[in-house]
Motif scaffolding. Structure first.
Motif, short mmCIF file in Angstrom:
data_model
loop_
_atom_site.label_atom_id
_atom_site.label_comp_id
_atom_site.label_asym_id
_atom_site.label_seq_id
_atom_site.Cartn_x
_atom_site.Cartn_y
_atom_site.Cartn_z
N GLU A 109 4.82 -6.43 5.99
CA GLU A 109 3.60 -7.02 6.20
C GLU A 109 2.53 -6.21 6.44
OE1 GLU A 109 3.13 -10.09 5.59
OE2 GLU A 109 1.34 -10.31 6.37
N ILE A 110 2.65 -5.15 7.20
CA ILE A 110 1.75 -4.02 7.32
C ILE A 110 1.13 -3.58 6.37
CG2 ILE A 110 1.40 -1.90 8.34
CD1 ILE A 110 3.33 -2.79 10.78
N ALA A 111 2.29 -3.24 5.32
CA ALA A 111 1.91 -2.42 4.02
C ALA A 111 1.14 -3.44 2.86
CB ALA A 111 3.15 -2.13 3.22
N ARG A 112 1.40 -4.97 3.22
CA ARG A 112 0.86 -5.80 2.39
C ARG A 112 -0.27 -6.07 2.76
NH1 ARG A 112 -0.79 -11.13 2.23
NH2 ARG A 112 -0.36 -11.26 4.48
N GLN A 113 -0.54 -6.00 4.08
CA GLN A 113 -2.09 -6.47 4.77
C GLN A 113 -2.96 -5.34 4.24
OE1 GLN A 113 -2.13 -7.73 8.59
NE2 GLN A 113 -0.62 -9.25 8.40
N VAL A 114 -2.38 -4.15 4.25
CA VAL A 114 -3.28 -2.68 3.96
C VAL A 114 -3.67 -2.84 2.42
CG1 VAL A 114 -3.43 -0.18 3.62
CG2 VAL A 114 -2.10 -1.12 5.97
N ALA A 115 -2.49 -3.19 1.69
CA ALA A 115 -3.05 -3.37 0.00
C ALA A 115 -3.92 -4.35 0.08
CB ALA A 115 -1.56 -3.59 -0.55
N ALA A 136 0.91 -1.44 0.22
CA ALA A 136 -0.08 0.18 0.05
C ALA A 136 0.97 1.27 0.14
CB ALA A 136 -0.85 -0.02 1.17
N SER A 137 0.08 2.61 -0.29
CA SER A 137 0.77 3.79 -0.43
C SER A 137 0.89 4.21 1.06
CB SER A 137 0.18 4.81 -1.04
OG SER A 137 -1.02 5.08 -0.53
N PRO A 138 1.99 5.01 1.35
CA PRO A 138 1.95 5.58 2.65
C PRO A 138 0.49 6.33 3.28
CG PRO A 138 3.75 6.53 1.44
CD PRO A 138 3.01 5.60 0.62
N GLU A 139 -0.28 6.87 2.22
CA GLU A 139 -1.52 7.52 2.46
C GLU A 139 -2.46 6.35 3.11
OE1 GLU A 139 0.06 7.89 -0.58
OE2 GLU A 139 0.91 10.19 0.25
N GLU A 140 -2.46 5.34 2.37
CA GLU A 140 -3.34 4.18 2.52
C GLU A 140 -2.91 3.75 4.02
OE1 GLU A 140 -4.75 2.04 -1.64
OE2 GLU A 140 -2.48 1.92 -1.05
#
Ligand code: ADP
Ligand code: ZN
Ligand code: MG
Length: 490
Positions: A246-252, A9-13
């Motif tokens: 993993e945080i960025a992946r889950q948000v995406a 995910a992007s920083p905004e997401e």
């Protein structure tokens, strides 16, 4: 659909979500022998030499619990503010693995040794308590060693020396809210375990292993999201990087309309990504049941009290004592209690010098600087020697500037401060007779500045002091020079 998504995910997401993290940490206890047999629990022996019927899992062999392992686990529990249960029980955790000859691990399940503890971390400037759910004892499996890289030449060897070495598993509450907090928690936990001395916590030797559970939820949401468990974290830095990924992946996954799956994932150091390994097994898959070959573990009040009385001072208490009884700044106290070895070194310097604050400056500055990140056990100057040097500054026998020169020579030659001072005639000159001569010399050589001073431009005094220092080759006592100059220029 989650595992196929490679994008993050992007920083905004990401900013819309809050991570929830709970850690499971395994620590190998440094007992002399294994947890259920008398085999040495040491490393480095030739493969499969530290083994017996018990740790080989041969039929009919019976485990006997190692008292030292229990005491070390209790020490770790007390250090993390856990309640030690007077009654706990071992359980079989059944699964197949080539390096697990029994076909099960002896662990603790519904009645663990200790519960309800906490570890304090700093979070955004404040201190925050992270709950320790439980600490339980278990035996380690052996080790599979994979060798060869061609299909025709590929072997896996099994070394059972590690089979049956004692572990504690420390499970945290899902109280951590960022990868930074997770990093902090691991650092504090490692520090406290090292302090009580029940493990060296060397991650490279597998003495400390960490699995991270992580989920994300929209900020403000009450319900936790579905978690994934990330394994294969070989350092705290990798743990932090793996969590960030993993945080960025889950948000995406969620932002693209998908659902996070409950699964075990592996962190890949080379790619910096996590990849699905298996869907998470549930407790019933392990068919836990009470270990029939061991009696329940009873910890009497008297036993617990004896262990409590023998506990070493913990880092937080030591930090507080350094601030209160030595007058150290918070930051210095933090640095000087980073490990037990550093704090011991500092206290020896402070005692020998009779001046804890100057000692603190020297240990945090010059000494740690000279070490360039190496361990304090490799200090080029002993605590006693540094203490002598700092004592000479405290007594006014040498200036701080001179002390730095002497310190450099101590590192170079290994000689004591006094030896160097005597050999090189480096003693500070405070004797007014000798200083008076130099002051007169400087006054005679600088009539213009003397005139300026007398007409009220007192700032020029600094220049004159500097001239005297030069004449003395840096050995004059600056305070004495100052005083003499003022008197003579009246
Ligand atoms: P499991 O039964 O899957 O092993 P546990 O309840 O025993 O799960 O918890 C294992 C670890 O996962 C603990 O450290 C706990 O704090 C953490 N954890 C539990 N639920 C979550 C969640 N929703 N998100 C992140 N971590 C969690
Ligand atoms: Zn054995
Ligand atoms: Mg669990």
């Amino acid at each position: 659909m989650s595992s196929g998504i490679a994008s993050v995910a992007s920083p905004e997401e990401i900013a819309k979500y809050e991570p929830v993290i709970g850690l499971e940490v395994h620590v190998q206890l440094n007992t002399r022998t294994k947890i259920f047999c008398g085999c040495p629990a040491r490393f480095g022996a030739p493969p499969n030499t530290n083994v017996c019927p018990v740790c080989l899992g041969l039929p009919g062999a019976l485990p006997v619990l190692n008292r030292e392992a229990v005491e070390m686990a209790i020490q770790a529990a007390l250090a993390t503010h856990c309640r030690v249960n007077p009654f706990s029980r071992f359980a079989r955790k059944n699964y197949f693995y080539p390096d697990l000859p029994k076909g099960y691990q002896i662990s603790q399940y519904d009645q663990p040794l200790a519960e309800h503890g906490w570890i304090e971390v700093s979070a955004g400037g404040a201190r925050k308590r992270i709950g320790v759910t439980r600490i339980h004892l278990e035996d380690d499996a052996g080790k599979s060693i994979h060798d060869g890289f061609k299909d025709s030449d590929r072997y896996t060897y099994v070394d059972l020396n590690r089979s049956g070495t004692p572990l504690i598993e420390i499970v945290s509450e899902p109280n951590l809210r960022s990868s930074e907090e997770a990093y902090e928690y691991l650092t504090e936990l490692k520090q406290v375990i090292e302090y009580v001395g029940v493990s060296e916590c060397d991650m490279e030797k597998g003495q400390l292993r960490c699995d991270a559970n992580v989920s994300v939820r929209l900020k403000g949401a009450e319900k936790f999201g579905t978690k994934a468990e990330v394994k294969n974290l070989n350092s705290f830095r990798f743990a932090k990087l793996a969590l960030d990924y993993e945080i960025a992946r889950q948000v995406a996954v969620i932002e693209s309309g998908g659902r996070v799956e409950q699964e075990t994932r592996l962190y890949n150091v080379a790619t910096g990504e996590t990849a699905g390994m298996r869907s998470k097994e549930h407790a019933h898959d392990y068919r836990y049941f009470p270990e029939p070959d061991l009696v329940p573990l009873r910890v009497s009040e008297a036993w617990l009290e004896r262990i409590r009385a023998e506990m070493p001072e913990l880092p937080a208490d030591k930090r507080q004592r350094f601030i209160e009884s030595y007058g150290l700044r918070e930051y210095d106290a933090q640095v000087l209690t980073a490990t037990r070895a550093i704090s011991d070194y500092f206290e020896k310097v402070a005692t020998a010098a009779g001046d804890p604050r100057t000692a603190a400056n020297w240990v945090t500055g010059d000494l740690l600087g000279a070490l360039k990140g190496r361990d304090i056990s490799e200090a080029p100057v002993s605590a006693e020697q540094l203490g002598e040097l700092v004592g000479l500054i405290a007594k006014g026998e040498i200036s701080g500037k001179l002390a730095k020169e002497i310190f450099a020579k101590m590192i170079e030659t290994g000689d004591a401060a006094r030896v160097i001072i005597d050999r090189e005639g480096l003693r500070q000159i405070s004797d007014t007779g000798a200083l008076g001569q130099m002051v007169d010399e400087v006054i005679a050589a600088n009539p213009k500045q003397v005139e300026q001073y007398k007409s009220g431009k007192t700032a020029v005094l600094g220049f004159l002091v500097g001239q005297v220092m030069k004449v003395s080759k840096g050995q004059a006592n600056p305070a004495a020079v100052n005083e003499l100059l003022r008197a003579k220029l009246l």
